[in-house]
Scaffold this motif. Structure first.
Motif, mmCIF file in Angstrom:
data_model
loop_
_atom_site.group_PDB
_atom_site.id
_atom_site.type_symbol
_atom_site.label_atom_id
_atom_site.label_comp_id
_atom_site.label_asym_id
_atom_site.label_seq_id
_atom_site.Cartn_x
_atom_site.Cartn_y
_atom_site.Cartn_z
ATOM 1 N N GLU A 626 13.930 10.450 -2.902
ATOM 2 C CA GLU A 626 14.229 10.898 -4.467
ATOM 3 C C GLU A 626 15.406 11.715 -4.346
ATOM 4 N N PHE A 627 15.362 12.283 -3.794
ATOM 5 C CA PHE A 627 16.774 13.336 -2.798
ATOM 6 C C PHE A 627 17.508 12.104 -2.542
ATOM 7 N N ILE A 628 17.251 11.374 -1.762
ATOM 8 C CA ILE A 628 18.042 10.056 -1.031
ATOM 9 C C ILE A 628 18.638 9.146 -1.748
ATOM 10 N N LYS A 629 17.432 9.362 -3.123
ATOM 11 C CA LYS A 629 18.274 8.814 -4.028
ATOM 12 C C LYS A 629 19.040 8.560 -5.058
ATOM 13 N N LYS A 633 23.300 6.825 -5.326
ATOM 14 C CA LYS A 633 23.463 6.942 -7.030
ATOM 15 C C LYS A 633 24.582 7.558 -7.267
ATOM 16 N N GLU A 634 25.354 6.519 -8.460
ATOM 17 C CA GLU A 634 25.557 7.734 -9.972
ATOM 18 C C GLU A 634 25.347 8.433 -10.072
ATOM 19 N N PRO A 635 25.638 9.565 -10.865
ATOM 20 C CA PRO A 635 26.937 9.960 -10.231
ATOM 21 C C PRO A 635 27.345 10.925 -9.419
ATOM 22 N N VAL A 636 26.256 11.245 -8.208
ATOM 23 C CA VAL A 636 26.641 12.103 -7.320
ATOM 24 C C VAL A 636 27.074 11.657 -6.380
ATOM 25 N N ALA A 637 26.710 10.287 -5.786
ATOM 26 C CA ALA A 637 27.420 9.883 -4.808
ATOM 27 C C ALA A 637 28.988 9.728 -5.564
ATOM 28 N N SER A 638 29.088 9.065 -6.202
ATOM 29 C CA SER A 638 31.000 9.394 -6.431
ATOM 30 C C SER A 638 31.928 10.983 -6.989
ATOM 31 N N ALA A 639 31.152 12.227 -6.594
ATOM 32 C CA ALA A 639 30.730 13.642 -6.927
ATOM 33 C C ALA A 639 31.464 13.430 -5.261
ATOM 34 N N ILE A 640 29.945 13.157 -3.917
ATOM 35 C CA ILE A 640 30.961 13.297 -2.101
ATOM 36 C C ILE A 640 32.326 12.251 -2.022
ATOM 37 N N ALA A 641 32.042 11.258 -2.239
ATOM 38 C CA ALA A 641 33.606 10.748 -2.638
ATOM 39 C C ALA A 641 34.823 11.456 -2.976
ATOM 40 N N ALA A 642 34.959 11.840 -4.404
ATOM 41 C CA ALA A 642 36.234 12.877 -4.520
ATOM 42 C C ALA A 642 36.317 14.431 -3.465
ATOM 43 N N LEU A 643 35.310 14.883 -3.576
ATOM 44 C CA LEU A 643 35.089 15.519 -3.062
ATOM 45 C C LEU A 643 35.502 15.514 -0.885
ATOM 46 N N GLY A 645 33.678 11.976 0.692
ATOM 47 C CA GLY A 645 33.499 11.447 1.194
ATOM 48 C C GLY A 645 33.774 10.150 1.058
ATOM 49 N N VAL A 646 32.666 9.252 1.326
ATOM 50 C CA VAL A 646 33.136 7.793 0.482
ATOM 51 C C VAL A 646 31.828 7.674 -0.284
ATOM 52 N N SER A 647 31.707 6.727 -1.125
ATOM 53 C CA SER A 647 30.067 6.111 -1.703
ATOM 54 C C SER A 647 29.856 4.944 -1.403
ATOM 55 N N PRO A 648 28.566 4.466 -1.563
ATOM 56 C CA PRO A 648 28.542 2.583 -1.945
ATOM 57 C C PRO A 648 28.711 2.523 -2.640
ATOM 58 N N CYS A 649 28.652 3.273 -4.137
ATOM 59 C CA CYS A 649 28.261 2.589 -5.869
ATOM 60 C C CYS A 649 29.576 1.870 -5.704
ATOM 61 N N ARG A 650 29.708 0.629 -6.731
ATOM 62 C CA ARG A 650 30.689 -0.272 -6.862
ATOM 63 C C ARG A 650 31.770 0.590 -8.231
ATOM 64 N N LYS A 651 31.067 1.302 -9.104
ATOM 65 C CA LYS A 651 31.943 2.581 -9.975
ATOM 66 C C LYS A 651 32.389 3.626 -9.278
ATOM 67 N N THR A 652 32.124 4.110 -8.494
ATOM 68 C CA THR A 652 33.352 4.335 -7.287
ATOM 69 C C THR A 652 35.133 4.213 -7.530
ATOM 70 N N TYR A 653 35.014 3.402 -7.781
ATOM 71 C CA TYR A 653 35.987 2.283 -7.079
ATOM 72 C C TYR A 653 37.233 2.714 -8.049
ATOM 73 N N ASP A 654 36.235 2.612 -9.151
ATOM 74 C CA ASP A 654 36.883 2.316 -10.435
ATOM 75 C C ASP A 654 37.369 3.487 -11.709
ATOM 76 N N LYS A 655 37.197 3.902 -10.688
ATOM 77 C CA LYS A 655 37.673 6.190 -10.970
ATOM 78 C C LYS A 655 38.840 6.398 -10.393
ATOM 79 N N TYR A 656 39.741 6.300 -10.880
ATOM 80 C CA TYR A 656 41.154 6.895 -10.954
ATOM 81 C C TYR A 656 41.676 8.045 -10.603
ATOM 82 N N ASP A 657 40.745 8.944 -10.121
ATOM 83 C CA ASP A 657 40.931 10.567 -9.958
ATOM 84 C C ASP A 657 40.223 10.718 -7.899
#
Length: 727
Positions: A626-629, A633-643, A645-657
């Motif tokens: 459950e922690f791994i999922k 996944k969104e939205p945590v994966a995008s938060a890691i990318a914003a800090l 890291g990188v993200s496996p989620c497609r939606k991350t790559y549509d975020k301007y910031d």
């Protein structure tokens, strides 16, 4: 104000030479180019780009009419739009209407006078058709507020937003509710309000107060509501800008009267505690509008509606656990940007579940040893495992995720295509979920590659234009050129052509494989056998050894070190993995605004990064999964990318910031798709000991670099050891 004549006199050249240099024309020597550039800088002379465009008969200017720049959703849209049109060498002019019809009419005329090629508008005009047609500007796109005539329009599902927020309120049994909106004359507001009211009409317990306001009156409107109302349970608003003002007044003047603030909002990559946000992706909207207005040639295709799906209320705490959850989960990961991000974000998980997350950071080699001894030591519940190790450790150390949750494969719907095969699946079983999928990329000093004087020296020396290298012959030539350049041009801000990362055997082997895979898609031959001592192996070793004199040395041990060396401004190019590239934007970076990036030479990048897996010996496999999922996944994966890291989620790559901060991440999606670097053929379902393979290969590479072995001897030894110990 300095003129071309002043620059020519100071530089000691003709006016024609100055003009050629400033317009990047003519056959001008490197020394004269440098003299002109220094004179221009000293005099503060800059060429008028708009005048250049007018002489060409085109301004490449797009005017953007916004109600204001104070509200974040307008900023998000504009910043994303600006970023994406400027990539195509267009410029933007932002015009503020303050939702005043007369002001907007004047701004349309201003755009016409500036010879704008297009207008993007959040119109406040009730009858917009006549004014925009009078401008003579054919490319006009309406955003959010739909006009009453057929026109190119981009917006969101405002009726769905109204319905879903009304249901959200009804489920929470809110009694005293305040709805704060802009004027119903704007189509998005009107559609939202109608849908919201329609749902609430069925909920008799709700007492609704509707406040219509604008950016100028919002503070007074909210102050009046708080003063006149005895109790407010929740406030719904259609603008994050309104929500910011509401929170400001509530916290400063009425702190004893807390109520939930629920707002439509642009997408935010990091969690927010002041508001409950219903998100709409304005940055994605900006990107697609930029694509449309730049690429559209046939105006007959215009007049379409483009309606984008709402992101809605993202669930940061959407976690499903058994009634009796684990007190603590131990996570082993590698030193990387995502490790730090994971530590911080794990606090949200603990707040929701009560499960403490202990994140332990060890080196690449130490993690391998821990995996080898995991069944005996039983220290960790979750491993961050290198993607190349998964097949080796799958049956030995890891628990198949399908056995814990048969529906775990549903998470792949959120991920970038192709990741599951490369980061998750072994013998048709899911053993891990990608947390830091990354790819090798070429980073280069854009300011150096675009410098006219440097380009001239390169052209004089090699008889061709300086370009980003497409193969390692070009790469080595350019690396040598930049290493020797300070001897030919004074004040060149670079010492070395490139970096090499090979302080340990694993990364040394990767530097070899980068060259090898630029010539061949996979390691194996037609018979399915790994062969490294062939002609391609010899070429790859030559290409690697040739670069050594053009680097600082062979001490660079890890990708973070190479990233920091590049950030220091000492090198012209560096090949590194995308999950470590955020280091080049560190606080001490000297090249933040000078970074270019491209596919690695040869176009077949080595993939890297890792995935999260559940230890076979974990006492809490359901909690661990459950922690791994949650973290992948969104939205945590995008938060890691914003800090960082990188993200496996497609939606991350549509975020301007995120993309604006780390623009190379967009290219990684293409890298995942084209990378073909398999060790053994598909269908041969046998474990592959990647660590031992890299150790054998890396020792040979370092032996050649240190002059202890010839390349033929080294590769023959590698071949023999692979056949004896691995295959």
């Amino acid at each position: 104000m300095a003129t071309i004549l002043d620059v020519a006199k100071l530089a000691g050249v003709s006016q024609g030479t100055v003009s050629n240099v400033l317009n990047n024309k003519g056959n001008v020597s490197a020394k004269k180019i440098q003299a002109v550039e220094e004179a221009a800088r000293e005099l503060g002379f800059t060429i008028n780009e708009r005048a250049k465009m007018l002489r060409k008969g085109s301004t490449n200017l797009i005017s953007v009419i916004l109600p204001n720049l104070e509200f974040s959703h307008y900023r998000d849209f504009y910043n994303s739009f600006k970023l994406n049109v400027e990539k195509r060498r267009y410029s933007t002019e932002v015009l503020i209407s303050n939702d005043n019809p007369q002001t907007e009419i004047e701004l349309i005329q201003k755009a016409k006078s500036a010879m704008a090629e297009g207008i993007i508008t959040f119109t406040c005009l009730d009858e917009a058709e006549q004014e925009y047609k009078k401008s003579g500007i054919n490319k006009v796109i309406f955003i959010e507020r739909k006009p009453k005539f057929s026109a190119e329009y981009y917006g969101f599902e405002y009726d769905k937003a109204g319905e879903e927020l009304a249901h959200y309120i009804a489920e929470r049994k809110v009694h005293n509710l305040v709805l704060v909106t802009s004027s119903e004359n704007f189509s998005n507001e009107r559609v939202f309000i109608e849908a919201f009211r329609k749902v609430l009409e069925k909920t008799e317990a709700v007492v609704l107060t509707h406040v219509v306001t604008d950016a100028f009156r919002i503070s007074n409107s909210i102050l009046d509501i708080f003063i006149s109302s005895d109790k407010i349970d929740a406030i719904i608003t259609t603008s994050k800008g309104f929500a910011d003002k509401i929170h400001e007044i509530q916290s400063s003047m009425f702190s004893n009267r807390y109520c939930d603030i629920v707002t439509l909002s642009p997408v935010y990559s990091l969690p927010e505690k002041n508001f409950i946000k219903y998100e709409l992706n304005y940055s994605l909207l900006g990107k697609h509008v930029a694509d449309r207005i730049v690429e559209s040639v046939n105006q007959k295709s215009w007049g379409k509606e483009h309606i984008y799906k709402n992101d809605g209320i993202r669930r940061w705490n959407h976690i499903k656990l058994k009634e009796k959850q684990a007190k603590c989960l131990n996570v082993l990961t590698i030193d990387s940007p995502e490790a730090l991000a994971m530590k911080g974000l794990a606090q949200l998980y603990t707040e929701k579940t009560g499960t403490e997350i202990k994140v332990v950071v060890l080196s690449y080699d130490e993690i391998y040893e821990q995996l080898n001894s995991a069944n005996e030591m039983q220290l960790f519940d979750i491993f961050r495992i290198d993607m190349t190790w998964i097949s080796w450790f799958a049956d030995k150390t890891l628990r198949p995720l399908n056995e814990i949750d048969p529906e775990v494969g549903n998470v792949f719907e959120e991920y970038i295509p192709t990741l599951e095969k490369k980061y998750s699946i072994v013998n048709d079983m899911i053993y891990a979920l990608p947390t830091s999928p990354s790819s090798q990329m070429l980073f280069y000093r854009k300011d150096l590659f675009e410098n006219v004087a440097i380009q001239r020296v390169f052209s004089e020396k090699f008889g061709k234009k300086l370009k980003v290298p497409k193969n390692f012959v070009e790469y080595n030539q350019i690396a040598k050129f930049f290493t020797e350049l300070p001897n030919e041009l004074h004040d060149v801000p670079v010492k070395y052509g490139t970096t090499l990362t090979w302080g340990n055997t694993g990364v040394a082997a990767t530097e070899f494989l980068t060259r090898y895979f630029s010539h061949k898609k996979n390691l194996y031959n037609k018979e399915g056998k790994i062969v490294l001592n062939d002609e391609i192996g010899m070429i790859a070793m030559d290409e690697l050894m040739e670069i050594v004199p053009y680097t600082e040395g062979i001490q660079t041990s890890w990708w973070t070190t190479s990233a920091k060396a590049f950030a220091n401004g000492d090198v012209a190019m560096s090949i590194m993995f995308s999950n470590y590239a955020s280091e080049i934007l560190g606080s001490k970076s000297k090249i933040v605004d000078k970074i270019g990036f491209s596919m690695v030479p040869g176009g077949n990048p080595v993939l890297g990064g890792g995935a999260l897996a559940v230890a076979k010996t974990s006492k809490y496999p359901e909690d661990a999964l459950e922690f791994i999922k949650w973290v992948t996944k969104e939205p945590v994966a995008s938060a890691i990318a914003a800090l960082g890291g990188v993200s496996p989620c497609r939606k991350t790559y549509d975020k301007y910031d995120i993309i604006n901060t780390f623009p190379w991440l967009e290219l990684t999606k293409e890298c995942f798709a084209v990378s073909q670097t398999q060790r053994i053929p598909e269908g041969m379902n046998i474990p592959f000991d990647e660590r031992q393979f890299l150790k054998i290969l890396g020792m040979a590479v370092k032996g050649v670099a240190l002059g202890l072995m010839e390349k033929e001897e080294a590769l023959n030894q590698v071949q023999r050891m692979i056949e004896e110990e691995i295959l």
